[in-house]
Design a protein around this motif. Structure first.
Motif, PDB file in Angstrom:
ATOM      1  N   ALA A 279      -7.714   1.760   5.900  1.00 31.60           N
ATOM      2  CA  ALA A 279      -6.931   1.047   5.597  1.00 31.60           C
ATOM      3  C   ALA A 279      -5.394   0.822   5.427  1.00 31.60           C
ATOM      4  CB  ALA A 279      -6.986   1.275   4.085  1.00 31.60           C
ATOM      5  N   ILE A 280      -4.628   1.220   6.506  1.00 26.57           N
ATOM      6  CA  ILE A 280      -3.242   1.279   6.710  1.00 26.57           C
ATOM      7  C   ILE A 280      -3.008   0.395   7.912  1.00 26.57           C
ATOM      8  CG2 ILE A 280      -1.450   2.349   7.954  1.00 26.57           C
ATOM      9  CD1 ILE A 280      -1.585   4.527   5.514  1.00 26.57           C
ATOM     10  N   ALA A 281      -4.708   0.983   9.395  1.00 28.58           N
ATOM     11  CA  ALA A 281      -4.407   0.665  10.157  1.00 28.58           C
ATOM     12  C   ALA A 281      -4.871  -1.043  10.175  1.00 28.58           C
ATOM     13  CB  ALA A 281      -5.740   1.063  11.343  1.00 28.58           C
ATOM     14  N   HIS A 282      -5.416  -1.385   9.304  1.00 25.75           N
ATOM     15  CA  HIS A 282      -6.538  -2.376   8.797  1.00 25.75           C
ATOM     16  C   HIS A 282      -5.038  -3.344   8.137  1.00 25.75           C
ATOM     17  CE1 HIS A 282      -8.936  -5.564   7.590  1.00 25.75           C
ATOM     18  NE2 HIS A 282      -8.264  -5.679   6.683  1.00 25.75           N
ATOM     19  N   LEU A 283      -4.310  -2.848   7.211  1.00 25.38           N
ATOM     20  CA  LEU A 283      -3.866  -3.538   6.390  1.00 25.38           C
ATOM     21  C   LEU A 283      -2.152  -4.106   8.258  1.00 25.38           C
ATOM     22  CD1 LEU A 283      -2.352  -4.871   4.107  1.00 25.38           C
ATOM     23  CD2 LEU A 283      -0.197  -1.939   3.814  1.00 25.38           C
ATOM     24  N   GLN A 284      -2.154  -2.919   8.664  1.00 22.64           N
ATOM     25  CA  GLN A 284      -1.054  -3.164   9.852  1.00 22.64           C
ATOM     26  C   GLN A 284      -1.288  -4.365  10.304  1.00 22.64           C
ATOM     27  OE1 GLN A 284      -0.592   0.998  11.408  1.00 22.64           O
ATOM     28  NE2 GLN A 284       1.356   0.287  10.576  1.00 22.64           N
TER      29      GLN A 284
ATOM     30  N   GLY B 207      13.889   0.939   3.022  1.00 21.64           N
ATOM     31  CA  GLY B 207      12.642  -0.379   2.720  1.00 21.64           C
ATOM     32  C   GLY B 207      11.891   0.564   1.578  1.00 21.64           C
ATOM     33  N   ASN B 208      11.010  -0.514   1.354  1.00 18.87           N
ATOM     34  CA  ASN B 208       9.804   0.006  -0.075  1.00 18.87           C
ATOM     35  C   ASN B 208       8.432   1.048   0.665  1.00 18.87           C
ATOM     36  OD1 ASN B 208      10.769  -3.413  -0.951  1.00 18.87           O
ATOM     37  ND2 ASN B 208      11.470  -1.862  -2.358  1.00 18.87           N
ATOM     38  N   LEU B 209       8.256   1.898  -0.495  1.00 21.08           N
ATOM     39  CA  LEU B 209       7.072   2.405  -0.370  1.00 21.08           C
ATOM     40  C   LEU B 209       5.884   1.881  -1.241  1.00 21.08           C
ATOM     41  CD1 LEU B 209       9.095   5.557  -1.307  1.00 21.08           C
ATOM     42  CD2 LEU B 209       8.321   5.162   1.051  1.00 21.08           C
ATOM     43  N   PHE B 210       4.771   2.300  -0.892  1.00 22.00           N
ATOM     44  CA  PHE B 210       3.593   1.873  -1.041  1.00 22.00           C
ATOM     45  C   PHE B 210       2.581   3.103  -0.973  1.00 22.00           C
ATOM     46  CE2 PHE B 210       5.125  -2.114  -0.660  1.00 22.00           C
ATOM     47  CZ  PHE B 210       4.614  -3.209  -1.568  1.00 22.00           C
ATOM     48  N   ALA B 211       2.059   3.948  -1.968  1.00 20.26           N
ATOM     49  CA  ALA B 211       1.322   4.556  -2.258  1.00 20.26           C
ATOM     50  C   ALA B 211      -0.476   3.738  -2.089  1.00 20.26           C
ATOM     51  CB  ALA B 211       1.319   5.404  -3.008  1.00 20.26           C
ATOM     52  N   LEU B 212      -1.325   4.035  -0.777  1.00 26.56           N
ATOM     53  CA  LEU B 212      -2.286   4.073  -0.692  1.00 26.56           C
ATOM     54  C   LEU B 212      -3.353   4.642  -1.881  1.00 26.56           C
ATOM     55  CD1 LEU B 212      -4.515   1.597   0.328  1.00 26.56           C
ATOM     56  CD2 LEU B 212      -4.194   3.156   2.069  1.00 26.56           C
ATOM     57  N   HIS B 213      -4.186   4.412  -3.107  1.00 26.90           N
ATOM     58  CA  HIS B 213      -5.314   4.738  -3.563  1.00 26.90           C
ATOM     59  C   HIS B 213      -6.706   4.038  -2.855  1.00 26.90           C
ATOM     60  CE1 HIS B 213      -2.750   7.635  -5.617  1.00 26.90           C
ATOM     61  NE2 HIS B 213      -1.784   6.708  -6.079  1.00 26.90           N
ATOM     62  N   GLY B 214      -6.878   4.177  -2.404  1.00 26.00           N
ATOM     63  CA  GLY B 214      -8.307   3.644  -1.834  1.00 26.00           C
ATOM     64  C   GLY B 214      -8.368   2.161  -1.092  1.00 26.00           C
TER      65      GLY B 214
ATOM     66  N   ARG C 163      10.763  -3.766  10.683  1.00 21.95           N
ATOM     67  CA  ARG C 163       9.631  -2.733  10.973  1.00 21.95           C
ATOM     68  C   ARG C 163       9.017  -3.100  10.470  1.00 21.95           C
ATOM     69  NH1 ARG C 163      14.708  -0.805  10.857  1.00 21.95           N
ATOM     70  NH2 ARG C 163      15.247   0.755  12.194  1.00 21.95           N
ATOM     71  N   PHE C 164       8.544  -4.051   9.443  1.00 23.19           N
ATOM     72  CA  PHE C 164       6.964  -4.434   8.367  1.00 23.19           C
ATOM     73  C   PHE C 164       6.150  -3.191   7.777  1.00 23.19           C
ATOM     74  CE2 PHE C 164       8.080  -8.023  12.778  1.00 23.19           C
ATOM     75  CZ  PHE C 164       8.449  -8.503  11.337  1.00 23.19           C
ATOM     76  N   ILE C 165       5.275  -2.490   8.460  1.00 22.32           N
ATOM     77  CA  ILE C 165       4.788  -1.620   7.873  1.00 22.32           C
ATOM     78  C   ILE C 165       4.478  -0.152   8.411  1.00 22.32           C
ATOM     79  CG2 ILE C 165       2.221  -0.489   6.668  1.00 22.32           C
ATOM     80  CD1 ILE C 165       1.829  -4.475   6.668  1.00 22.32           C
ATOM     81  N   ARG C 166       5.080   0.165   8.066  1.00 22.36           N
ATOM     82  CA  ARG C 166       5.377   1.953   9.476  1.00 22.36           C
ATOM     83  C   ARG C 166       4.094   2.753   8.002  1.00 22.36           C
ATOM     84  NH1 ARG C 166      11.063   3.375   9.929  1.00 22.36           N
ATOM     85  NH2 ARG C 166       9.841   5.123  11.854  1.00 22.36           N
ATOM     86  N   ARG C 167       3.437   3.525   9.118  1.00 20.67           N
ATOM     87  CA  ARG C 167       2.563   4.760   7.851  1.00 20.67           C
ATOM     88  C   ARG C 167       3.610   6.144   7.880  1.00 20.67           C
ATOM     89  NH1 ARG C 167      -3.202   6.207   8.496  1.00 20.67           N
ATOM     90  NH2 ARG C 167      -3.335   4.075  10.057  1.00 20.67           N
ATOM     91  N   VAL C 168       3.429   6.388   7.115  1.00 25.59           N
ATOM     92  CA  VAL C 168       4.122   7.497   6.169  1.00 25.59           C
ATOM     93  C   VAL C 168       2.765   8.298   7.207  1.00 25.59           C
ATOM     94  CG1 VAL C 168       5.039   9.273   5.249  1.00 25.59           C
ATOM     95  CG2 VAL C 168       5.783   6.769   4.597  1.00 25.59           C
ATOM     96  N   THR C 169       3.308   9.470   8.008  1.00 25.55           N
ATOM     97  CA  THR C 169       2.241  10.682   8.904  1.00 25.55           C
ATOM     98  C   THR C 169       2.397  12.268   7.515  1.00 25.55           C
ATOM     99  OG1 THR C 169       3.503  11.370  10.178  1.00 25.55           O
ATOM    100  CG2 THR C 169       2.076   9.666  10.670  1.00 25.55           C
TER     101      THR C 169
ATOM    102  N   LYS D 102      -0.871  12.815  -4.157  1.00 24.75           N
ATOM    103  CA  LYS D 102      -2.778  12.457  -5.111  1.00 24.75           C
ATOM    104  C   LYS D 102      -2.573  11.736  -3.796  1.00 24.75           C
ATOM    105  CE  LYS D 102      -2.011  14.262  -9.134  1.00 24.75           C
ATOM    106  NZ  LYS D 102      -2.527  13.673 -11.144  1.00 24.75           N
ATOM    107  N   ALA D 103      -2.110  10.786  -3.305  1.00 26.40           N
ATOM    108  CA  ALA D 103      -2.119   8.833  -2.854  1.00 26.40           C
ATOM    109  C   ALA D 103      -3.163   9.486  -1.706  1.00 26.40           C
ATOM    110  CB  ALA D 103      -1.260   8.294  -2.469  1.00 26.40           C
ATOM    111  N   ASP D 104      -3.725   8.702  -0.950  1.00 26.13           N
ATOM    112  CA  ASP D 104      -4.749   8.704   0.018  1.00 26.13           C
ATOM    113  C   ASP D 104      -3.495   7.969   1.885  1.00 26.13           C
ATOM    114  OD1 ASP D 104      -6.949   8.761  -0.768  1.00 26.13           O
ATOM    115  OD2 ASP D 104      -7.621   6.523  -0.996  1.00 26.13           O
ATOM    116  N   GLY D 105      -2.318   7.377   1.638  1.00 26.95           N
ATOM    117  CA  GLY D 105      -1.644   7.367   2.306  1.00 26.95           C
ATOM    118  C   GLY D 105      -0.303   6.869   1.730  1.00 26.95           C
ATOM    119  N   LEU D 106       0.706   6.523   2.396  1.00 24.73           N
ATOM    120  CA  LEU D 106       2.168   6.201   2.208  1.00 24.73           C
ATOM    121  C   LEU D 106       2.301   5.391   3.169  1.00 24.73           C
ATOM    122  CD1 LEU D 106       3.687   6.639  -0.102  1.00 24.73           C
ATOM    123  CD2 LEU D 106       5.361   7.952   1.010  1.00 24.73           C
TER     124      LEU D 106
END
Length: 286
Positions: free
Chosen positions: A266-271, A184-191, A246-252, A235-239
């Motif tokens: 924000a990730i829970a909101h996105l999911q 899959g593809n990766l997204f880094a979340l900053h804010g 699998r749609f959107i999986r949170r990287v813990t 430095k990201a807030d999440g990944l």
């Protein structure tokens, strides 16, 4: 529900594992072909037009002729067999049979193999962990940007991740830039800003990635493509990792870095927004 279609012929139940391919098929011998995988939710092949477009564009790049009528008939027939169940549809196209050597036949007769299998409950939106692997993505290779039947790099990377006790591998490209995971593809979340590596960094343009980039502004996020180095992700807030099943999986966690998790972040909101979006498209609650 299990079924297979080979060049328009349907096989069901036990027979679906007994289809025969010629020993000279280039997909088996050389990985000369393409594939797409997508969920069928209660008879609806989700985002099939987007998958079809990617398959068509990739086939054109390879000079691999497609029978679009047979392709669409295959998808329609297998999707209908799903009924009220949720299934996984995998479509593989090879260049067909050819003689010895690397050069393809002057007039290829492609093989179209499609399979239908149950979609496991709970597969979507699962939390995951990542381990950096030593296998590098070659951003200049044609196989980096298409769904090639040759997945050996990804297979070896996935084995490394398993040995490290992680859900999947994080793959860098040959310049040390973040590329993707094995699936899959990766997204880094900053804010509220989601950043994903560009295709030029050795990334497959994923269908869910495409959806996130298009829909994120409607959901209160910014989304853009930009090169990511490992230090940027640290430095990201999440990944998150995205793909069509699998749609959107949170990287813990990634290697020795743990990402903070909150039920209403924000990730829970996105999911949640993606769940609602898929529900509106299909009528299926994930």
């Amino acid at each position: 529900m299990k079924a297979t279609m080979l060049n328009g012929t349907l096989y069901r139940d036990e027979a679906c594992d007994l289809v025969r391919l010629p020993a000279s098929d280039r997909g088996f011998l050389l990985g000369d072909g393409l594939f797409e995988t997508l969920p069928v939710l209660q008879g609806m092949p989700l985002w099939w037009p987007e998958h079809r477009t990617r398959l068509t564009q990739s086939a054109k790049r390879l000079g691999l002729p497609l029978d679009h009528v047979l392709l669409d008939e295959t998808v329609t027939q297998l999707a209908a067999l799903s009924g009220d169940a949720n299934t996984i549809l995998r479509i593989a196209v090879s260049r067909g049979s050819g003689g010895r050597g690397l050069l393809p036949p002057a007039k290829a007769q492609p093989t179209l193999l499609a399979t239908l299998a149950p979609l496991p409950d709970g597969l979507a939106f699962q939390d995951m962990t990542l381990a950096t692997c030593s296998i590098r993505r070659n951003a200049h290779s044609i196989t980096a940007s298409i769904k090639s039947n040759n997945y050996l790099d990804n297979i070896m990377a996935a084995q490394q991740a398993e040995q490290a006790g992680a859900s999947d591998a994080l793959m860098l490209n040959t310049d040390g830039r973040i590329a993707c995971s094995t699936i899959g593809n990766l997204f880094a979340l900053h804010g509220n800003h989601l950043i994903t590596p560009p295709a030029s960094d050795g990334v497959l343009p994923g269908i869910l990635r495409q959806q996130i980039l298009a829909l994120a502004p409607q959901w209160g996020f910014e989304a853009s493509e930009a090169t990511l180095m490992p230090d940027d992700v640290k430095k990201a807030d999440g990944l998150i990792m995205t793909n069509s099943l699998r749609f959107i999986r949170r990287v813990t966690a990634w290697d020795d870095i743990a990402f903070t998790t909150k039920p209403d972040d924000a990730i829970a909101h996105l999911q949640a927004r993606m769940r609602d979006h898929v529900g509106n498209l299909t009528g299926v609650a994930l």
